[in-house]
Motif scaffolding. Structure first.
Motif: not given
Ligand code: PHE
Length: 378
Positions: A105, A107, A110, A129, A143, A145, A194, A196-197, A216-218, A237-239
């Motif tokens: 990912h 992330s 980050q 993956r 992706q 981010e 997640f 990380f959030t 996805g985010c948080g 952060a979001f992805g």
């Molecule tokens: N890294 C997460 C994923 O691959 C996405 C994500 C990024 C979620 C940043 C929250 C914050 O699914």
């Protein structure tokens, strides 16, 4: 230059016993589809970038050429992925050696980017993956981010705590981005998890009669921000996955199409050709060639996983494999053995395949299953 390998063979094939990267995967590294302005992924990337350029204040910085080979520290530890999380398994992730992976990912970037002092940025790149095979799953995808950091003065001025402030700003920003992509659609926020959030959310939209997950985010775990020089600040952060968005917006029916060099596909897309919701830029499917289905039955052993089977099939058949699906699973209690039957669908998107060609592929799959995978075929 586009198409030049971003990484060398030596960097990927370490000779380490832990290495599980295949030639098929290596051949995708350096294609950099997201650098191609006329490619659907390049178009979506630019549409999102454009949105983040138009937000008030300082523009978001953009990173689209960070190397996809990262340490397990970056990919997992820095973003607090637990030691026993499934994503760390070599069944799910490509390892170069025990401490180095193909990022699963964006992330993974980050922490290093925050450490460099950036407080609002976007990272886009290819991620890897190990997975099953069907029309929406491919072992390499792209992706984006996004990260945004806030100073205490910002939430103090608003009279709320930092987490509440960041969560609200996050939701407003991403709703705006989603309208920029999809037009005026119905949206809903769903609680998520997640590592990380916290709190974490997913954004869904009602599009073409279905609820669809967009991202996805948080609010970033404080430990991550503190460890990256952001003590006392707050961040979100979001992805998001670019293929998924491009597939619905352009009506691209199979994820393998992103990788084709067939002009009937590539010529349909032009930089800047975009309207929110995808109106007017539908991919015109070229006629489908007939599929060819092959079943294979075997006794399951302890090492068997569906991901491993899919990886082998992908290595043998490349993009000629469309789908691999379990169609029968039973246990013979008398001999205490479990039998599986998988159905493999072969189909080219570019041409018609001959029976001889498919038989040869299937024979290779069977040989690999009986040989390398140690399976007893039935
Ligand atoms: N890294 C997460 C994923 O691959 C996405 C994500 C990024 C979620 C940043 C929250 C914050 O699914």
């Amino acid at each position: 230059a586009v198409g030049a390998p971003a990484v060398t063979r030596e960097e990927v094939f370490s000779g380490d016993p832990y290495n599980n990267v295949s030639e098929n995967i290596f051949s995708k590294m350096g294609r950099n589809l997201h650098h191609q302005e006329d490619h659907p992924l390049g178009i979506i990337k630019n549409v999102i970038w454009e949105y983040f350029d138009t937000l008030d204040g300082k523009a978001f910085e953009k990173f689209d050429d960070l190397k996809p080979i990262v340490s397990t520290e970056m990919n997992f530890d820095q973003v607090l992925v637990p030691k026993d999380h499934v994503s760390r398994s070599p069944n799910d992730t490509y390892y170069v050696d025990e401490e180095t992976v193909l990022r699963c990912h964006t992330s993974a970037h980050q922490t290093e980017t925050l450490q460099q002092g950036h407080d609002r940025f976007l990272v886009i790149g290819d991620v890897y993956r190990r997975d099953t095979i069907d029309a929406t799953h491919y072992p390499v995808f792209h992706q984006m981010e996004g990260v945004r950091v806030f100073e205490p003065a910002e939430w103090e001025a608003a009279g709320v705590d930092g987490t509440e402030f960041a969560a609200k700003e996050l939701k407003e920003t991403l709703e705006g981005m989603t309208r920029h992509l999809f037009g005026n659609v119905e949206m809903r926020w769903v609680d998520a998890y997640f590592p990380f959030t916290e709190p974490s959310f997913e954004l869904e939209i009602f599009f073409k009669g279905e609820w669809l997950e967009v991202l996805g985010c948080g609010v970033m775990q404080q430990q991550i921000l503190d460890g990256a020089g952001g003590e006392g600040k707050k961040a979100w952060a979001f992805g998001l996955g670019l293929e998924r968005l491009a597939m619905v917006l352009f009506e691209i029916p199979d994820i393998r199409l992103f990788w084709t060099e067939d002009e009937r596909f590539t010529k349909q897309f032009k930089a800047g050709d975009f309207t929110p919701g995808g109106a007017g830029i539908k991919f015109q499917s070229f006629s489908k060639f007939p599929p060819c289905l092959k079943d294979v039955s075997f006794w399951v052993n302890d090492e068997f996983t569906e991901n491993n089977l899919c990886e082998q099939v992908r290595n043998i058949a490349g993009d000629l494999v469309e789908n691999v699906v379990l169609i029968d699973d039973f246990t013979n209690k008398k001999i205490n053995k479990r039998s599986n039957c998988y159905r493999i669908t072969y189909r080219s998107m570019e041409r018609s395949l001959t029976n001889e060609e498919i038989d040869a592929l299937q024979e290779k799959v069977r040989e690999t299953m009986a040989g390398e995978m140690g399976l007893e075929l039935r």
